[in-house]
Scaffold this active site. Structure first.
Site, PDB file in Angstrom:
ATOM      1  N   CYS A   2       0.712  -1.235   0.113  1.00  0.00           N
ATOM      2  CA  CYS A   2      -0.006  -0.061   0.062  1.00  0.00           C
ATOM      3  C   CYS A   2       0.776   1.223  -0.100  1.00  0.00           C
ATOM      4  O   CYS A   2       2.194   1.003   0.354  1.00  0.00           O
ATOM      5  CB  CYS A   2      -0.847   0.066   1.363  1.00  0.00           C
ATOM      6  N   ARG A  27       1.447   1.675  -6.089  1.00  0.00           N
ATOM      7  CA  ARG A  27       1.635   0.728  -4.928  1.00  0.00           C
ATOM      8  C   ARG A  27       0.418  -0.202  -4.398  1.00  0.00           C
ATOM      9  O   ARG A  27       0.561  -1.244  -3.816  1.00  0.00           O
ATOM     10  CB  ARG A  27       2.300   1.394  -3.606  1.00  0.00           C
ATOM     11  N   TRP A  74      -3.826  -1.778  -1.344  1.00  0.00           N
ATOM     12  CA  TRP A  74      -3.726  -3.122  -2.320  1.00  0.00           C
ATOM     13  C   TRP A  74      -4.068  -4.150  -1.321  1.00  0.00           C
ATOM     14  O   TRP A  74      -3.286  -4.618  -0.298  1.00  0.00           O
ATOM     15  CB  TRP A  74      -2.433  -3.261  -2.694  1.00  0.00           C
ATOM     16  N   ASN A 100       0.779   0.367   6.469  1.00  0.00           N
ATOM     17  CA  ASN A 100       1.279  -0.610   5.023  1.00  0.00           C
ATOM     18  C   ASN A 100       1.894  -1.766   5.756  1.00  0.00           C
ATOM     19  O   ASN A 100       2.665  -1.658   6.474  1.00  0.00           O
ATOM     20  CB  ASN A 100       2.189   0.381   4.295  1.00  0.00           C
ATOM     21  N   GLY A 101       1.769  -2.937   5.347  1.00  0.00           N
ATOM     22  CA  GLY A 101       2.291  -4.176   5.679  1.00  0.00           C
ATOM     23  C   GLY A 101       1.219  -5.286   6.175  1.00  0.00           C
ATOM     24  O   GLY A 101       0.111  -5.141   5.784  1.00  0.00           O
ATOM     25  N   GLU A 488      11.897 -12.410 -19.713  1.00  0.00           N
ATOM     26  CA  GLU A 488      11.744 -11.170 -19.485  1.00  0.00           C
ATOM     27  C   GLU A 488      10.556 -10.593 -20.161  1.00  0.00           C
ATOM     28  O   GLU A 488       9.415  -9.852 -19.789  1.00  0.00           O
ATOM     29  CB  GLU A 488      12.746 -10.115 -19.461  1.00  0.00           C
ATOM     30  N   LYS A 492       6.760  -9.472 -19.265  1.00  0.00           N
ATOM     31  CA  LYS A 492       6.420  -8.114 -19.275  1.00  0.00           C
ATOM     32  C   LYS A 492       4.824  -8.302 -20.259  1.00  0.00           C
ATOM     33  O   LYS A 492       3.966  -7.614 -19.954  1.00  0.00           O
ATOM     34  CB  LYS A 492       6.999  -7.276 -20.560  1.00  0.00           C
ATOM     35  N   GLU A 495       2.242  -9.333 -17.633  1.00  0.00           N
ATOM     36  CA  GLU A 495       1.895  -8.498 -16.633  1.00  0.00           C
ATOM     37  C   GLU A 495       0.934  -7.384 -16.958  1.00  0.00           C
ATOM     38  O   GLU A 495      -0.030  -6.984 -16.252  1.00  0.00           O
ATOM     39  CB  GLU A 495       3.064  -7.623 -16.447  1.00  0.00           C
ATOM     40  N   HIS A 511      11.011 -31.489 -25.772  1.00  0.00           N
ATOM     41  CA  HIS A 511      10.805 -32.300 -24.630  1.00  0.00           C
ATOM     42  C   HIS A 511       9.424 -32.043 -23.992  1.00  0.00           C
ATOM     43  O   HIS A 511       9.355 -32.467 -22.705  1.00  0.00           O
ATOM     44  CB  HIS A 511      11.935 -31.926 -23.624  1.00  0.00           C
ATOM     45  N   LYS A 608       3.298  -2.144  -7.460  1.00  0.00           N
ATOM     46  CA  LYS A 608       5.093  -2.010  -7.666  1.00  0.00           C
ATOM     47  C   LYS A 608       6.092  -2.492  -6.566  1.00  0.00           C
ATOM     48  O   LYS A 608       7.138  -3.232  -7.123  1.00  0.00           O
ATOM     49  CB  LYS A 608       5.288  -0.365  -7.865  1.00  0.00           C
TER      50      LYS A 608
END
Ligand code: AGP
Length: 613
Positions: A2, A27, A74, A100-101, A488, A492, A495, A511, A608
């Site tokens: 958050c 965030r 969040w 936050n946490g 990567e 991207k 996301e 395989h 983030k």
């Protein structure tokens, strides 16, 4: 995860708080709220949804208070809703708290408070905090000026887990109290006013002077001063850290989205990362790193530990260090590393990569390595971030603030920095040919211009995005260092476009995964490693035969070989190729997301900084 903002000064707090929240929205963005101290007591306004919804709340424009706290959420405990949004009040509406946490023992604390007559209005873990503060406040029979501070201290001592909290109360109408443990919090020092934030960019336009709160520290802010205490309420001194980031670099600068801005900032970000670390005709220079020669010679193994994109950068760091220094490197995901029993001793160097420097898993992994006697080095983009305060040594990418949830410039600058670090080690160890090092340095110095060229693929990627944005699945293939880019590029895409994709080492295809290749599926391949080009071309032919549509990113002259689209990026040495070949893939993910009308900078379910486990 958050974001929190606080203000104490002489201006109206509400607009400053909302403005700060907008900058912190990356965030967390499922609900938001503010609390201010008004003439008639505490006022709390909050709502579900984005921060901008706060502007529509009845009475928000009438708030006159010059002290306030704010939060963008969040969700961890309890769904996104108005009731679960912060700030939370205690039952007597005397204390307002944002947090936050995660409070791990909130169930026990809730049961304790319920037994003591308290009721709860939300499903959050946070709501125990204002009620615990009230509990200790009402139990304290000493009525002096530190009564609130003691109540906050006692409440925080009961909390297990992570927290950055801000408290305002009608009992201290000219103060704001903050406490921190394992969640980021900075205090911006102004003139007759002070600011609080989860991170520096959100308040950079107000001040460049910051106090960086450490774990188990409490600060009591008034308009003119900040008084710091340890967890036992002994007064402590803290130094001001001046940050030289430019406030405008945290704004969009005319770009439609932060992500696009940050993609285009890569040439400059890399110039900053290189800085003065590659002086002409001299060995690489890390003024901020005081490793002794003896230590470098004693290293028998290196771990690179990180999460997500930073971990992908670590994979390219491994290629550079193993190739140039001949030291084995293990790249590990921080959330795995922290729960295994990694084989570490005093001759192990553990490198922790984190753009934000606040990722909970990476910090925990670092603490584990430290406890086992390893030497720890943090590589972060944020000066003063938690990880850099935990590590034995820290170096910075200096890429400037990265706001978009999807990391771009932080990734390329991490790969650059790891290459310079590998050269620095190799020069001390004498482990790589002088000519090769010289070429590599020249190639690093040429990167900013080469990225400018790679960015010219933008219109091709935009067109290509239009042709594939409705797909459901895609594949990314690469061998050697190109496999890192495949990973990567695939991350991207997932996301920000929500398209399912998988990255495979091209040789692994046969395989198992090749069973998924059918007519019309898109396969994107990266081909930059000279010695592996032919092998990967064979793999591409295997998917073409099965009807796949193919896109190839390469820095080689390739025969068309029935490949549908070939995108050329500038040539460079293999170790640096991920820095250039990722650029078209960043642009592709961006344009697909735009085609789909999605929120590029704030993709669903993501935040983030992942400051919780
Ligand atoms: C990158 O696009 C992601 N949002 C994510 O994987 C990120 O790289 C990861 O959470 C690590 O973050 P950090 O670098 O701040 O530690």
């Amino acid at each position: 995860m958050c974001g929190i903002i606080g203000y104490i000064g002489t201006k109206k707090a509400a607009p400053i708080l909302i403005n700060g929240l907008l900058r912190l929205e990356y965030r967390g963005y499922d609900s938001a709220g503010i609390a201010t101290i008004e003439k008639n007591g505490l006022s709390v306004m909050k709502d579900k949804g984005r921060v901008k919804n706060l502007y529509n709340l009845d009475g928000i424009d009438d708030l006159e208070g010059t002290i306030g706290i704010a939060h963008t959420r969040w969700a961890t405990h309890g769904k996104p809703s108005k009731e679960n949004a912060h700030p939370h009040l205690d039952n007597s509406n005397s204390f307002a708290v944002v947090h936050n946490g995660i409070i791990e023992n909130y169930n026990d604390l809730r049961n304790f408070l319920v037994k003591n007559g308290y009721t709860f209005r939300s499903q959050t873990d946070t709501e125990v905090i204002p009620n615990l503060i009230h509990y200790y406040y009402s139990k304290d029979k000493v009525d002096d000026k530190n009564k609130v501070l003691r109540a906050v201290q006692h409440a925080c001592k009961d909390l297990k887990g992570s927290f950055a909290i801000q408290v305002i109360t009608k009992y201290l109408p000219d103060n704001l109290i903050v406490v921190r443990k394992d969640s980021p919090l900075v205090i911006g020092k102004g003139d007759g006013e002070n600011y609080i934030s989860s991170d520096i960019p959100a308040i950079l336009s107000f001040t460049k002077d910051f106090y960086l709160l450490d774990n188990y520290e409490i600060a009591v802010l008034s308009r003119d001063q900040v008084v710091f205490y340890d967890f036992d309420l002994n007064k402590i001194n803290k130094k001001v850290t001046s940050i030289d980031w430019n406030a405008t670099s945290a704004d969009k600068d005319g770009y439609e989205d932060y992500m696009l801005k940050e993609i285009y900032e890569q040439p400059n970000a890399i110039r900053e990362t290189i800085g003065s670390r590659i002086p002409e005709n001299e060995p690489c220079n890390f003024e901020d790193l005081s490793f002794t020669k003896e230590f470098l010679f004693s290293i028998n193994k290196i771990y690179i530990v990180a999460c997500g994109t930073a971990m992908h950068a670590g994979l390219s760091g491994k290629c550079a260090i193993e190739h140039l220094c001949n030291i084995p490197v293990i790249v590990d995901v921080a959330s795995e590393f922290r729960y295994r029993n990694p084989i570490i001793d005093k001759n192990t160097l553990c490198i922790y990569l984190s753009q934000s420097g606040e990722t909970a898993d990476t910090i925990a992994a670092l603490k584990l390595a430290k406890s086992k006697g390893a030497t720890t080095l943090a590589i972060s983009n944020v000066i003063g971030s938690s990880i850099t305060r935990e590590a034995d040594y820290s170096i910075f990418t200096h890429a400037g603030p990265e706001i978009a949830v999807a990391s771009t410039k932080a990734y390329t600058s991490q790969v650059v920095l790891l290459n310079i670090l590998a050269i620095y080690f190799a020069e001390v160890l004498g482990s790589a040919p002088v000519e090769e090092i010289k070429d590599l340095k020249n190639e690093i110095l040429a990167l900013p211009e080469k990225i400018e060229s790679a960015l010219k693929t933008s219109s091709q990627m935009k067109e290509y995005a239009k042709s594939i944005y409705q797909e459901k699945d895609m594949f990314f293939l690469g061998r050697g260092i190109d496999y890192n880019t495949a990973l990567e590029g695939s991350l991207k895409l997932k996301e920000i476009s929500y398209i399912h994709s998988e990255a495979y080492a091209a040789g692994e295809l046969k395989h198992g995964p090749i069973a998924l290749i059918e007519s019309g599926i898109t396969v994107i391949s990266i081909l930059t490693d000279e010695k592996l080009v032919e092998k990967t071309i064979s793999n591409i032919q295997e998917v073409i035969t099965r009807g796949a549509k193919t896109l190839v990113i390469t820095n080689k002259e390739l025969p068309s070989n029935n490949i549908d689209v070939i995108i050329n990026v500038p040539d460079t040495c293999t170790l640096l190729s991920p820095i250039l070949s990722i650029v078209p893939l960043q642009l592709l993910a961006y344009y697909i997301s735009k085609e789909k009308g999605l929120d590029v900078d704030k993709p669903r379910n993501l935040a983030k900084s992942v400051t919780v486990e």
